[in-house]
Design an enzyme around this catalytic site. Structure first.
Site, mmCIF file in Angstrom:
data_model
loop_
_atom_site.group_PDB
_atom_site.id
_atom_site.type_symbol
_atom_site.label_atom_id
_atom_site.label_comp_id
_atom_site.label_asym_id
_atom_site.label_seq_id
_atom_site.Cartn_x
_atom_site.Cartn_y
_atom_site.Cartn_z
ATOM 1 N N GLU A 306 0.810 -1.221 0.000
ATOM 2 C CA GLU A 306 0.000 0.000 0.000
ATOM 3 C C GLU A 306 0.844 1.271 0.000
ATOM 4 O OE1 GLU A 306 -3.048 -0.205 3.067
ATOM 5 O OE2 GLU A 306 -3.144 -2.383 2.865
ATOM 6 N N GLY A 307 2.145 1.149 -0.226
ATOM 7 C CA GLY A 307 3.029 2.307 -0.189
ATOM 8 C C GLY A 307 3.579 2.627 1.184
#
Length: 338
Positions: A306-307
């Site tokens: 998700e970063g």
């Protein structure tokens, strides 16, 4: 910025005339760094990071003020094969969680002072099961690449890309194996937490996909089309857009690295504007980073995707830039140089 391509041939053409780092800004930042009130090299890798950032921003005394985190969500046909510990509907549910501000990525963006965008990529229409057919048509791949390209804020001065898509570590493992060689087992990890017979089944799915598309795997974009997902393609499109716009990028974990690796396989200089924010706990990530020549900033045992790992690294880069641009020189401070 609207994507300047409508075909894979057009996307390939993007890499024929990539801009270079601003050599004058690198020279100015390097010269300034030599005069700051500290022993030479005392800030270690922070000094390298600041000069790297200055070169891509094009300013010898840069600021980091508008980091963007772009999240892409897509669903995978292979999720029906039981490759994840979570059901496919979690993708849609997590997108709602992002929009409500309840996910880890939301909290980390707040701490890092980063804006966050979420792009949904046909969540009601998963890619096809890549053990049976290519995951995407050419038109679908081009659309996903363009969605990533167009999600990048032209005013941002740093980009992080992240992903949500149940089954996407399976796709990432298949991409890595296709690009780098080796067996499915070498590149397939636990992802969302599968183990034992479930991990064995996941590995078989990757192996079946590689065998099914063996004749297409000499072309990086065909690898992405046959084995990837819309969100992985969108990350590749966003990273490419940042490269053309000379926007620095911090890469996240294994899935993000698989997207970046496609660009690296097209031309290694495609990732000159990118650094690795962290090495994840997904077992194959260190090997993937080594293959694209990136040394991670952090090793925190993270494996969320998700970063998130890259977002944590934003403040490391922010610290590096602050020292380069904000510290006094020996002359300014009236301090005798060493």
């Amino acid at each position: 910025m609207k994507a300047p391509f409508t075909s894979l041939a057009g996307f390939r053409a993007v890499f024929e005339t990539l801009p270079q780092v601003d050599a004058e800004a690198v020279e100015a930042a390097t010269a300034r760094n030599e005069t700051l009130t500290k022993p030479k090299g005392a800030l270690g890798r922070l000094e390298e990071l600041a000069i790297w950032y200055a070169g891509w921003i094009g300013d010898g005394r840069p600021a980091l003020e508008r980091p963007q985190v772009a999240i892409f969500a897509g669903n995978h046909g292979i999720a029906a094969r039981g490759v994840s510990a979570f059901p496919p509907e979690v993708t849609v549910q997590m997108v709602a969680n992002y929009r409500a501000g309840g996910a880890a990525v939301n909290q980390l963006c707040h701490v890092a002072g980063a804006s966050m965008t979420v792009t949904e990529l046909e969540l009601d229409r998963p890619t096809l099961d890549f053990t049976v057919s290519p995951a995407m048509t050419e038109d679908e791949l081009v659309a996903a690449l363009a969605a990533g390209w167009e999600a990048v804020d032209d005013e941002s001065d740093l980009l992080v890309v992240g992903e949500m898509g149940i089954g996407n570590t399976t796709a990432a493992a298949a991409i890595a194996a296709a690009l780098f060689g080796g067996t499915a087992a070498e590149w397939t990890g636990r992802g969302s937490g599968v183990a034992g017979s479930a991990l064995e089944a996941k590995t078989r799915v990757v192996a079946e996909g590689l065998e099914r598309h063996a004749d297409a795997l000499s072309d990086p974009l065909e690898v992405l089309r046959c084995l990837g997902g819309r969100e992985i393609a969108a990350m590749a499109g966003a990273i490419a857009r940042a490269r053309v716009g000379r926007t620095p990028v911090i890469l996240d974990g294994f899935i993000c690295t698989s997207a970046a690796a496609v660009l690296h396989a097209l031309t290694p200089s495609a990732l000159d504007h990118a650094i690795a924010g962290h090495v994840s706990a997904e077992g194959a990530h260190p090997a993937a980073l080594a293959r694209i020549g990136k040394e991670p900033l952090l090793d925190l045992g993270m494996r969320l995707g998700e970063g998130t790992g890259a977002i944590v690294a934003i403040n490391i880069l922010r610290s590096a830039v602050a020292c380069l641009s904000g510290m006094a020189t020996f002359a300014e401070a009236g301090v005798s140089g060493g």
